[in-house]
Design a protein around this motif. Structure first.
Motif, short mmCIF file in Angstrom:
data_model
loop_
_atom_site.label_atom_id
_atom_site.label_comp_id
_atom_site.label_asym_id
_atom_site.label_seq_id
_atom_site.Cartn_x
_atom_site.Cartn_y
_atom_site.Cartn_z
N ALA A 1 0.83 -1.20 0.00
CA ALA A 1 0.00 0.00 0.00
C ALA A 1 0.86 1.26 0.00
CB ALA A 1 -0.93 -0.01 1.21
N ALA A 2 1.97 1.25 0.73
CA ALA A 2 2.87 2.41 0.73
C ALA A 2 3.53 2.60 -0.63
CB ALA A 2 3.93 2.23 1.81
N LEU A 3 3.90 1.50 -1.28
CA LEU A 3 4.50 1.61 -2.61
C LEU A 3 3.48 2.07 -3.65
CD1 LEU A 3 6.74 -1.59 -2.59
CD2 LEU A 3 7.48 0.79 -2.37
N ARG A 4 2.22 1.74 -3.43
CA ARG A 4 1.18 2.24 -4.33
C ARG A 4 1.10 3.76 -4.29
NH1 ARG A 4 0.14 -1.66 -7.97
NH2 ARG A 4 -0.61 -3.58 -7.01
N ILE A 5 1.40 4.32 -3.12
CA ILE A 5 1.41 5.79 -3.01
C ILE A 5 2.51 6.37 -3.88
CG2 ILE A 5 1.75 7.71 -1.41
CD1 ILE A 5 0.56 6.01 0.77
N GLU B 1 -5.19 7.53 1.12
CA GLU B 1 -6.26 7.10 2.02
C GLU B 1 -6.36 5.57 2.07
OE1 GLU B 1 -7.63 8.99 4.00
OE2 GLU B 1 -7.22 10.98 3.16
N ALA B 2 -6.08 4.92 0.96
CA ALA B 2 -6.09 3.45 0.95
C ALA B 2 -5.02 2.90 1.88
CB ALA B 2 -5.89 2.93 -0.48
N ARG B 3 -3.85 3.55 1.91
CA ARG B 3 -2.81 3.09 2.83
C ARG B 3 -3.25 3.27 4.28
NH1 ARG B 3 0.65 4.30 6.38
NH2 ARG B 3 -0.15 6.42 6.44
N VAL C 1 -6.13 19.05 -20.33
CA VAL C 1 -4.92 18.60 -19.63
C VAL C 1 -5.06 18.82 -18.13
CG1 VAL C 1 -2.43 18.91 -19.43
CG2 VAL C 1 -3.53 19.05 -21.68
N ARG C 2 -5.65 19.96 -17.76
CA ARG C 2 -5.81 20.24 -16.33
C ARG C 2 -6.79 19.26 -15.69
NH1 ARG C 2 -4.23 23.88 -12.99
NH2 ARG C 2 -3.26 25.05 -14.69
N SER C 3 -7.83 18.87 -16.40
CA SER C 3 -8.77 17.90 -15.85
C SER C 3 -8.09 16.56 -15.63
CB SER C 3 -9.96 17.74 -16.79
OG SER C 3 -10.74 18.92 -16.85
N LEU C 4 -7.25 16.15 -16.58
CA LEU C 4 -6.52 14.90 -16.40
C LEU C 4 -5.55 15.00 -15.23
CD1 LEU C 4 -5.78 13.94 -20.11
CD2 LEU C 4 -7.49 12.95 -18.59
N SER C 5 -4.93 16.17 -15.04
CA SER C 5 -4.04 16.37 -13.90
C SER C 5 -4.81 16.32 -12.59
CB SER C 5 -3.31 17.71 -14.04
OG SER C 5 -2.48 17.96 -12.92
N ASP C 6 -6.00 16.94 -12.56
CA ASP C 6 -6.83 16.89 -11.36
C ASP C 6 -7.26 15.46 -11.04
OD1 ASP C 6 -6.59 19.62 -11.15
OD2 ASP C 6 -8.52 20.05 -12.07
N ALA C 7 -7.57 14.69 -12.08
CA ALA C 7 -7.96 13.31 -11.88
C ALA C 7 -6.79 12.50 -11.29
CB ALA C 7 -8.42 12.69 -13.19
N ALA C 8 -5.59 12.73 -11.80
CA ALA C 8 -4.42 12.03 -11.27
C ALA C 8 -4.14 12.43 -9.83
CB ALA C 8 -3.21 12.30 -12.15
N LEU C 9 -4.34 13.72 -9.51
CA LEU C 9 -4.13 14.18 -8.13
C LEU C 9 -5.12 13.52 -7.18
CD1 LEU C 9 -2.77 16.04 -6.08
CD2 LEU C 9 -4.37 17.84 -6.76
N ALA C 10 -6.38 13.41 -7.60
CA ALA C 10 -7.38 12.76 -6.75
C ALA C 10 -7.05 11.28 -6.56
CB ALA C 10 -8.77 12.93 -7.36
N GLN C 11 -6.55 10.63 -7.60
CA GLN C 11 -6.16 9.23 -7.47
C GLN C 11 -4.97 9.09 -6.50
OE1 GLN C 11 -7.34 6.37 -8.38
NE2 GLN C 11 -9.07 7.11 -9.57
N TYR C 12 -4.07 10.04 -6.55
CA TYR C 12 -2.95 10.05 -5.62
C TYR C 12 -3.45 10.15 -4.18
CZ TYR C 12 1.08 12.08 -3.14
OH TYR C 12 2.05 12.36 -2.23
N ALA C 13 -4.40 11.08 -3.95
CA ALA C 13 -4.97 11.23 -2.62
C ALA C 13 -5.73 9.98 -2.20
CB ALA C 13 -5.89 12.46 -2.57
N ALA C 14 -6.43 9.35 -3.15
CA ALA C 14 -7.16 8.13 -2.83
C ALA C 14 -6.21 7.01 -2.43
CB ALA C 14 -8.00 7.70 -4.03
N THR C 15 -5.05 6.95 -3.07
CA THR C 15 -4.07 5.92 -2.73
C THR C 15 -3.52 6.13 -1.33
OG1 THR C 15 -3.47 5.85 -5.07
CG2 THR C 15 -2.01 4.73 -3.53
N ARG D 1 -13.08 8.38 2.74
CA ARG D 1 -12.34 9.45 2.06
C ARG D 1 -11.72 8.93 0.77
NH1 ARG D 1 -10.37 10.52 7.45
NH2 ARG D 1 -8.32 9.73 6.84
N GLN D 2 -11.26 7.69 0.77
CA GLN D 2 -10.72 7.10 -0.46
C GLN D 2 -11.79 7.02 -1.54
OE1 GLN D 2 -9.50 3.04 0.01
NE2 GLN D 2 -9.09 2.77 -2.17
#
Length: 492
Positions: free
Chosen positions: A93-97, A175-177, A159-173, A306-307
């Motif tokens: 889970a930490a490596l997924r982050i 929270e998953a940890r 491009v900004r929407s895709l960046s926002d989506a990646a940022l949210a996935q990062y935050a979700a990861t 939150r995830q």
């Protein structure tokens, strides 16, 4: 020197145009995010009829209570610390982050132009028969400069929407940890309690077996002396065999529980130096009474909720990128540098060169690709809405179930303790009656069977009560902090 000014000013003008275009870009077509309404009741169900509501001992919420404060057993604390450092699932889970962070940085880099330094040389033989060649011979050229290749002006926020989506996935990861850490702490504690329960029941069964072996030997001697019947011998032999079966079964269950605990901690227990002695279940000191608060507080307390919400926000941002695909896409290519037929004169006056090439692509016919992409993005958002609501409902049920069992389990432990005490008194009275010749040994043997069952049931009831407290602690979001003073474990 004056001859170089036009070559330098034109690239600067092109760069200024790039900067202005980048400043004007960045609007987003993503829908405005709104948290879905809560799909659960505003309050938790009332306790079962006849069970009084339990007052809360703790003034703080479960997420503010560190696991070292919640679990008082030093051996359990050492096992949890070992699990947080060695457990493979938590390590994954930490490596997924780290993976999600890298993906976000890759996507975010597309918001800015990529500037490359270029250098090259060409050498070509030209024939006089070739058009526009003039004469045959060897031609060569050297060039050096910088280039911006295919930079997209993000006017419609793709491009900004895709960046926002990646940022949210990062935050979700992330929270998953955290959710994985909560589960790991609770699983280690629950497995430890199971191992302790089997250990205590095994000790009871072993002591019972030894007592019944002595009773069997005594009945055999009395039968040989003619003061006991063959039925008495067979009754004692049956009880001794039952005790051996129970002892062997509990020894197996304890060994399996210890194996499960070693998997969770990531290391053999025998290899852990300085591991403190275990406390009995009756001495654990786990905080069994926690303030439940309101279901709405779970939205911020539970990492799994939150995830789910971060994943929903990511899906919402992807809709913006899918909408932007319907609009024109503008890309810029620019180069600036020097070109010369000889390497020595590459940076002399008059060798400057530049290229500025904007390109606009307008979708005309794509066989429904963009429409299908938007439908896909909207459907995935609805899936994430359902997943978020499911996470909220699961969290609500976890807390409600733990609260419903909290009072009943405490009553059950008290009642089972009374049963055990009564059976112990019955064993003493039945033994006295048998020794005084008032009744046969059968009454004493039956009392011993009932006492063994009552003692094992008491151990099991204590384990279930402690396990319920752990389940409530986890359900309310406890287990992220190591201490109650805000020091986070696991590198937080």
């Amino acid at each position: 020197m004056l001859a170089r000014k036009p070559d330098l000013l034109r690239p600067c003008a092109a760069g200024a145009a790039l900067m202005l275009a980048a400043a004007l870009s960045g609007c987003s077509l993503a829908p405005r995010y709104e948290r879905p309404p809560s799909p659960v009741a505003a309050t938790y169900p009332a306790p079962p009829a006849g069970v009084p509501a339990m007052p809360a001992e703790a003034d703080r919420a479960a997420p503010d209570i560190g696991w070292r404060e919640f679990f008082r057993d030093p051996r359990l604390q050492a096992l949890i610390a070992a699990a947080l450092g060695n457990n493979r699932d938590l390590r994954i889970a930490a490596l997924r982050i780290e993976e999600a962070r890298a993906l976000y940085q890759v996507q975010r880099a597309d918001l800015l132009p990529r500037l490359d330094a270029t250098a090259g040389a060409t050498r070509q033989r030209v024939s006089a028969a070739q058009p526009l060649s003039g004469q045959s011979g060897i031609r060569q050229a050297y060039q050096a400069g910088g280039a911006i290749a295919s930079y997209e002006l993000d006017f419609f926020g793709r491009v900004r929407s895709l960046s926002d989506a990646a940022l949210a996935q990062y935050a979700a990861t992330e929270e998953a940890r955290r959710a994985a850490q909560l589960s790991l702490v609770a699983e280690v504690a629950t497995a430890y309690l199971a191992e302790r329960s089997f250990a205590e029941q095994s000790d009871i069964a072993r002591a019972t077996l030894e007592a019944r072996q002595r009773a069997l030997a005594l009945s055999q001697r009395r039968f040989a002396a003619g003061t006991a019947s063959a039925l008495d011998v067979q009754d004692n032999a049956s009880l001794e065999a039952q005790a051996r079966v129970a002892s062997a079964e509990l020894a197996r269950q304890r060994a399996q529980a210890q194996n499960a605990l070693e998997v969770l901690t990531g290391t053999p227990l025998d290899a852990m130096a300085g591991l403190p002695d275990a406390l009995a279940l009756s001495e654990q000191g786990v905080m069994t009474e926690l303030p439940a608060g309101l279901p709405s507080e779970l939205l911020t307390q539970r990492p799994d909720i939150r995830q789910a919400e971060q994943e929903l926000q990511s899906a919402n941002a992807v809709i913006g990128a899918a909408r932007a695909a319907f609009f024109p896409r503008i890309t810029l290519t620019a180069t600036a540098g020097s070109i010369s037929p000889t390497l020595a004169s590459l940076f002399e006056a008059g060798t400057g060169t530049w290229l500025f090439s904007p390109q606009l692509v307008l979708p005309v016919f794509d066989a429904g690709r963009n429409r299908a992409g938007l439908d896909l993005a909207q459907t995935r958002k609805q899936i994430q809405v359902a997943a978020y609501e499911r996470a909220v409902q699961a969290a609500f049920r976890d807390v409600a179930d733990a609260l419903a069992a909290r009072g009943t389990l405490q009553e059950q432990v008290a009642a089972q303790q009374a049963v055990r005490n009564a059976e112990a008194a019955r064993v003493r009275l039945a033994g006295q009656r048998w020794r005084n010749g008032v009744t046969g040994q059968l009454e004493s043997l039956d009392a011993q069977r009932q006492l063994l069952a009552a003692e094992q049931a008491l151990v099991q009831a204590r384990e279930r009560r402690l396990a319920n407290a752990i389940a409530l602690y986890r359900a309310l979001g406890g287990g992220l902090l190591e201490h109650g003073t805000g020091i986070a474990s696991g590198g937080q």
